[in-house]
Design a protein around this motif. Structure first.
Motif, PDB file in Angstrom:
ATOM      1  N   UNK A 192       0.769  -1.225  -0.008  1.00  0.00           N
ATOM      2  CA  UNK A 192       0.011  -0.166   0.114  1.00  0.00           C
ATOM      3  C   UNK A 192       0.939   1.247  -0.129  1.00  0.00           C
ATOM      4  N   UNK A 193       0.268   2.392  -0.628  1.00  0.00           N
ATOM      5  CA  UNK A 193       1.135   3.648  -0.705  1.00  0.00           C
ATOM      6  C   UNK A 193       1.336   4.154   0.635  1.00  0.00           C
ATOM      7  N   UNK A 194       0.348   4.203   1.472  1.00  0.00           N
ATOM      8  CA  UNK A 194       0.453   5.248   2.676  1.00  0.00           C
ATOM      9  C   UNK A 194       1.367   4.244   3.891  1.00  0.00           C
ATOM     10  N   UNK A 195       1.931   4.911   4.884  1.00  0.00           N
ATOM     11  CA  UNK A 195       2.243   4.301   6.063  1.00  0.00           C
ATOM     12  C   UNK A 195       1.036   3.565   6.621  1.00  0.00           C
ATOM     13  N   UNK A 196       1.250   2.360   7.185  1.00  0.00           N
ATOM     14  CA  UNK A 196      -0.017   1.515   7.463  1.00  0.00           C
ATOM     15  C   UNK A 196      -0.521   2.089   8.829  1.00  0.00           C
ATOM     16  N   UNK A 197       0.286   2.618   9.664  1.00  0.00           N
ATOM     17  CA  UNK A 197      -0.310   3.026  11.044  1.00  0.00           C
ATOM     18  C   UNK A 197      -1.139   4.567  10.720  1.00  0.00           C
ATOM     19  N   UNK A 198      -0.587   5.417   9.745  1.00  0.00           N
ATOM     20  CA  UNK A 198      -1.249   6.330   9.395  1.00  0.00           C
ATOM     21  C   UNK A 198      -2.638   5.929   8.649  1.00  0.00           C
ATOM     22  N   UNK A 199      -2.581   5.094   7.826  1.00  0.00           N
ATOM     23  CA  UNK A 199      -3.894   4.798   6.877  1.00  0.00           C
ATOM     24  C   UNK A 199      -4.763   4.148   7.767  1.00  0.00           C
ATOM     25  N   UNK A 200      -4.525   3.286   8.857  1.00  0.00           N
ATOM     26  CA  UNK A 200      -5.253   2.950   9.747  1.00  0.00           C
ATOM     27  C   UNK A 200      -6.009   3.980  10.653  1.00  0.00           C
ATOM     28  N   UNK A 201      -5.099   4.795  11.218  1.00  0.00           N
ATOM     29  CA  UNK A 201      -5.749   5.990  11.925  1.00  0.00           C
ATOM     30  C   UNK A 201      -6.654   6.963  11.115  1.00  0.00           C
ATOM     31  N   UNK A 202      -6.409   7.055  10.248  1.00  0.00           N
ATOM     32  CA  UNK A 202      -7.241   7.765   8.778  1.00  0.00           C
ATOM     33  C   UNK A 202      -8.587   7.145   8.727  1.00  0.00           C
ATOM     34  N   UNK A 203      -8.354   5.696   8.570  1.00  0.00           N
ATOM     35  CA  UNK A 203      -9.804   4.966   8.171  1.00  0.00           C
ATOM     36  C   UNK A 203     -10.675   4.943   9.674  1.00  0.00           C
ATOM     37  N   UNK A 204     -10.042   5.040  10.820  1.00  0.00           N
ATOM     38  CA  UNK A 204     -10.821   4.699  11.942  1.00  0.00           C
ATOM     39  C   UNK A 204     -11.419   5.959  12.061  1.00  0.00           C
ATOM     40  N   UNK A 205     -10.919   7.208  11.725  1.00  0.00           N
ATOM     41  CA  UNK A 205     -11.261   8.685  12.134  1.00  0.00           C
ATOM     42  C   UNK A 205     -12.367   8.932  10.908  1.00  0.00           C
ATOM     43  N   UNK A 206     -12.242   8.205   9.844  1.00  0.00           N
ATOM     44  CA  UNK A 206     -13.314   8.279   8.819  1.00  0.00           C
ATOM     45  C   UNK A 206     -14.611   7.750   9.199  1.00  0.00           C
ATOM     46  N   UNK A 207     -14.292   6.320   9.460  1.00  0.00           N
ATOM     47  CA  UNK A 207     -15.579   5.704  10.145  1.00  0.00           C
ATOM     48  C   UNK A 207     -16.322   6.225  11.279  1.00  0.00           C
ATOM     49  N   UNK A 208     -15.605   6.751  12.146  1.00  0.00           N
ATOM     50  CA  UNK A 208     -16.008   7.427  13.525  1.00  0.00           C
ATOM     51  C   UNK A 208     -16.984   8.885  13.116  1.00  0.00           C
ATOM     52  N   UNK A 209     -16.204   9.626  11.969  1.00  0.00           N
ATOM     53  CA  UNK A 209     -16.546  10.683  11.352  1.00  0.00           C
ATOM     54  C   UNK A 209     -18.202  10.458  10.757  1.00  0.00           C
TER      55      UNK A 209
END
Length: 337
Positions: free
Chosen positions: A295-312
């Protein structure tokens, strides 16, 4: 006497405004029902094609897809047949009177997630088809789909996507009209937090879409199509944030009260659906580290972004279903049920 003479024209103008609102709602309702029927009809050929693939492969009359065994091919296409049937049923439920008697939560949740997927997927699929070079190769072990089948399948997805995009807000407005009346106050603290979180995620995705490399572990893997999808999802994230923050400022001469609600539903659905799908996949890549997936993204950052997106996305939906702020209890609405 003067106030009495002035009161009559004021009352007439108010009646005219109410009549115009009712006419607009009737027009929106008719359009939504037609869109729901159209989406269900567009998905029907897809279901028929998939059924023919299953039956044909079992009878030895149709080839099995390259890289699949017979059992895998049958299971995969049986699942997609079930998904198509659910889509057709959902479209009819958004149009027919019996759909108003179904439990609100599962119906709205399925339609919300489906619309969230499709409002991002449709422009992405269209742009991807224009950017990708057609594959004209293939051998005896890699049967190619006839052009008319491919066209019908694409038509099914496009038709269902457009149908849900128009039919879902119309259904919601028909079943819970108070939620689309426009709010007299700003969003709740939960809604404000969702706006900030969704906007931050959207800006990060748009940064990557514009060619930014911060936060990318493998920038070379960020192909044009990946950046395109980041741009589409990021745009919808900002649309959702704007829509949830906006309703308290509606008034004469500005945006109609229902428009932020519609955009909020679609944008929050895009946030929730896409990151809800990407999150487990990203977790799988992070834990299993398959050698053929990068994956292009840093996995930790990608996981954090997806968690934030689901919550938002979930918090935005909650804010919209809870309706107006407490300063205007007369138009408050209960959550779907």
């Amino acid at each position: 006497m003067v106030p009495e003479r002035e009161a009559v024209p004021d009352a007439e103008r108010e009646d005219d405004r109410n009549a115009q609102k009712e006419t607009s709602m009737d027009r929106w309702d008719r359009m939504g029902r037609l869109a729901a029927y159209g989406g269900a009809a567009a998905m029907a050929p897809y279901a028929v094609i998939k059924v023919s693939w299953v039956v044909g492969s079992l009878l030895g009359l149709a080839p099995v897809g390259a890289g699949f065994g017979l059992a895998e091919w049958v299971v995969l296409n049986t699942v997609t047949v079930g998904m198509a049937v659910v889509g057709i049923t959902l479209g009819l439920a958004l149009a027919r009177p019996w759909g108003m008697r179904l439990p609100g939560v599962p119906l709205v949740f399925c339609a919300w997630v489906g619309a969230g997927f499709l409002v991002s997927m449709l422009p992405y699929a269209l742009a991807d088809s224009l950017l990708s070079e057609p594959d004209t190769t293939g051998g005896d072990n890699d049967p190619k789909m006839p052009g008319w089948e491919a066209a019908l399948i694409q038509f099914g997805f496009i038709g269902m996507g457009l149908g849900l995009t128009l039919a879902l807000p119309a259904y919601l407005r028909r079943r819970w009209p108070q939620a689309f009346a426009g709010r007299g106050g700003g969003p709740s603290p939960l809604g404000r937090a969702a706006v900030v979180l969704g906007a931050a995620v959207g800006l990060m995705w748009l940064y990557w879409a514009a060619g930014g490399t911060a936060g990318l572990a493998h920038p070379d893997e960020g192909r044009t199509t990946w950046r395109l999808l980041c741009g589409i999802c990021g745009t919808w994230a900002l649309v959702a944030a704007f829509a949830v923050a906006r309703p308290g400022r509606e008034g004469p001469g500005r945006l109609p009260g229902w428009l932020p609600s519609v955009l909020g539903w679609l944008g929050s659905g895009s946030l929730f659906a896409w990151s809800g799908w990407k999150l487990p996949f990203t977790l799988y890549v992070a834990i299993a580290a398959p050698p053929d997936v990068t994956l292009p993204e840093q996995l930790g950052l990608a996981i954090a972004l997806h968690l934030c997106a689901v919550a938002a996305g979930g918090a935005m939906m909650w804010t919209l279903t809870r309706g107006p702020s407490r300063t205007h209890p007369e138009v408050a609405t209960a959550p779907p049920g």
